[in-house]
Design a protein around this motif. Structure first.
Motif, PDB file in Angstrom:
ATOM      1  N   ARG A  44       0.828  -1.094  -0.081  1.00  0.00           N
ATOM      2  CA  ARG A  44       0.082  -0.059   0.064  1.00  0.00           C
ATOM      3  C   ARG A  44       0.983   1.284  -0.047  1.00  0.00           C
ATOM      4  NH1 ARG A  44      -4.796   1.488   4.350  1.00  0.00           N
ATOM      5  NH2 ARG A  44      -5.046   3.587   3.606  1.00  0.00           N
ATOM      6  N   VAL A  45       0.359   2.248  -0.890  1.00  0.00           N
ATOM      7  CA  VAL A  45       1.271   3.387  -0.989  1.00  0.00           C
ATOM      8  C   VAL A  45       0.803   4.386   0.201  1.00  0.00           C
ATOM      9  CG1 VAL A  45       1.866   5.629  -2.370  1.00  0.00           C
ATOM     10  CG2 VAL A  45       1.430   3.175  -3.356  1.00  0.00           C
ATOM     11  N   PRO A  58      -4.919  12.307  -4.366  1.00  0.00           N
ATOM     12  CA  PRO A  58      -5.507  11.905  -5.511  1.00  0.00           C
ATOM     13  C   PRO A  58      -4.503  10.777  -6.282  1.00  0.00           C
ATOM     14  CG  PRO A  58      -5.684  14.270  -5.563  1.00  0.00           C
ATOM     15  CD  PRO A  58      -4.732  13.701  -4.317  1.00  0.00           C
ATOM     16  N   ALA A  59      -5.153   9.625  -6.584  1.00  0.00           N
ATOM     17  CA  ALA A  59      -4.024   8.510  -7.007  1.00  0.00           C
ATOM     18  C   ALA A  59      -3.359   9.082  -8.414  1.00  0.00           C
ATOM     19  CB  ALA A  59      -5.049   7.378  -7.307  1.00  0.00           C
ATOM     20  N   VAL A  60      -4.142  10.128  -8.949  1.00  0.00           N
ATOM     21  CA  VAL A  60      -3.369  10.431 -10.276  1.00  0.00           C
ATOM     22  C   VAL A  60      -2.111  11.265  -9.951  1.00  0.00           C
ATOM     23  CG1 VAL A  60      -4.274  12.796 -10.035  1.00  0.00           C
ATOM     24  CG2 VAL A  60      -3.921  11.916 -12.248  1.00  0.00           C
ATOM     25  N   LYS A  61      -1.724  11.734  -8.606  1.00  0.00           N
ATOM     26  CA  LYS A  61      -0.369  12.175  -8.366  1.00  0.00           C
ATOM     27  C   LYS A  61       0.640  11.038  -8.474  1.00  0.00           C
ATOM     28  CE  LYS A  61      -1.937  16.372  -5.961  1.00  0.00           C
ATOM     29  NZ  LYS A  61      -1.920  17.006  -4.781  1.00  0.00           N
ATOM     30  N   ASP A  81      -6.474   1.596  -7.712  1.00  0.00           N
ATOM     31  CA  ASP A  81      -6.432   3.119  -7.260  1.00  0.00           C
ATOM     32  C   ASP A  81      -8.110   2.925  -6.334  1.00  0.00           C
ATOM     33  OD1 ASP A  81      -4.225   3.693  -8.350  1.00  0.00           O
ATOM     34  OD2 ASP A  81      -5.266   5.014  -9.936  1.00  0.00           O
ATOM     35  N   ALA A  82      -8.060   3.636  -5.142  1.00  0.00           N
ATOM     36  CA  ALA A  82      -9.069   3.148  -4.396  1.00  0.00           C
ATOM     37  C   ALA A  82      -9.161   4.655  -3.555  1.00  0.00           C
ATOM     38  CB  ALA A  82      -9.207   2.007  -3.419  1.00  0.00           C
ATOM     39  N   ALA A  83     -10.269   4.653  -2.860  1.00  0.00           N
ATOM     40  CA  ALA A  83     -10.692   5.921  -2.075  1.00  0.00           C
ATOM     41  C   ALA A  83      -9.594   6.333  -0.864  1.00  0.00           C
ATOM     42  CB  ALA A  83     -12.019   6.043  -1.463  1.00  0.00           C
ATOM     43  N   ASP A  84      -9.191   5.069  -0.524  1.00  0.00           N
ATOM     44  CA  ASP A  84      -8.125   5.180   0.627  1.00  0.00           C
ATOM     45  C   ASP A  84      -6.622   4.781   0.018  1.00  0.00           C
ATOM     46  OD1 ASP A  84      -8.352   2.428   0.060  1.00  0.00           O
ATOM     47  OD2 ASP A  84      -8.401   1.635   1.927  1.00  0.00           O
ATOM     48  N   GLY A  85      -6.395   4.945  -1.090  1.00  0.00           N
ATOM     49  CA  GLY A  85      -5.068   5.032  -1.578  1.00  0.00           C
ATOM     50  C   GLY A  85      -4.766   4.135  -2.624  1.00  0.00           C
TER      51      GLY A  85
END
Length: 241
Positions: A44-45, A58-61, A81-85
């Motif tokens: 997990r990031v 934002p996961a786009v970053k 990519d999910a709401a929590d990372g």
């Protein structure tokens, strides 16, 4: 990777979100790193934010995430990519995972708040930082991990032997592939552990368990309407017995 190291790294997965917050509680910088998820084989990031808190983002970053095996060969990896990372699942056991994260431009308002906008988009702002971050997590200590990947700002260990707690680990910091002198390194995003020499080399003394070696550089920028400063930050993660 030895069985002890493997078990210790996997055991971090059970620590969960609350402990990750503790890991970052003493820091004020913003860096990105990996930790094992509760699902085996998944990483997990995480992102450290204001006042040492973990922030959603934002996961786009997260511009890139790459996995390599012990010989340096790229491994396919599923990114979710999910709401929590963001979660990463390598197709097979990796030796190293590298990431590139762009946090964007953050302008300082006249009231002292930071907003994710360019300086010219914030009335009265006179300061803004363009923040770019890079990362590596070493999961198997092989000769490959001592080779630079070519990241624009990079921390690379020089010792092929797996780190041990209390024994100095030599690292080299490079910018655009060239040794960078005078760059600070630190522990958990605090830059007080050492400064690189003319060859870009310094030492870091790991503690038992998972280590987060931080490095960074900020450069003033003139004549730019959008930002006044460019920031590189690096988080090098590894386990030491």
């Amino acid at each position: 990777m030895s069985m002890n190291i493997a078990r210790s790294i996997r055991s971090l997965a059970g620590i969960g979100f609350a402990a990750a917050t503790l890991f970052s509680a003493s820091v004020s910088a913003h860096t990105v790193w990996l930790q094992p998820d509760s699902t085996p084989g998944v990483y997990r990031v995480y992102f450290g934010g204001h006042a040492g808190k973990l922030e959603s983002y934002p996961a786009v970053k997260l511009k890139s995430a790459e996995a390599y095996d012990a010989s340096g060969k790229r491994i396919d990896m599923i990114r979710t990519d999910a709401a929590d990372g963001v979660r990463l699942r390598p197709a097979r056991e990796p030796a190293l995972i590298a990431m590139h994260y762009e946090n964007g431009i953050w302008a300082r308002t006249p009231e002292g708040r930071s907003v994710n906008k360019t300086m010219d988009a914030v009335p009265g702002s006179k300061q803004a930082t363009n923040a770019v971050k890079y990362h590596k997590t070493v999961l198997q200590w092989t000769p490959f991990v001592t080779q630079a990947l070519g990241q624009p700002f990079e921390v690379t260990p020089l010792d092929a032997r797996a780190p041990r707690a209390g024994e100095p680990l030599r690292v080299r910091v490079t910018i655009d592939g060239k040794p960078a002198a005078g760059i600070r390194i630190g522990r958990d995003e605090e830059g007080s552990e050492g400064v690189t020499d003319a060859d870009g080399v310094t030492s870091f003394v790991p503690t038992k368990g998972f280590n987060k070696l931080w490095s960074g550089q900020r450069t003033k920028v003139s004549g730019n309407r959008e930002f006044t400063e460019f920031s590189y930050e690096y988080l090098f993660g590894f386990y030491a017995e």
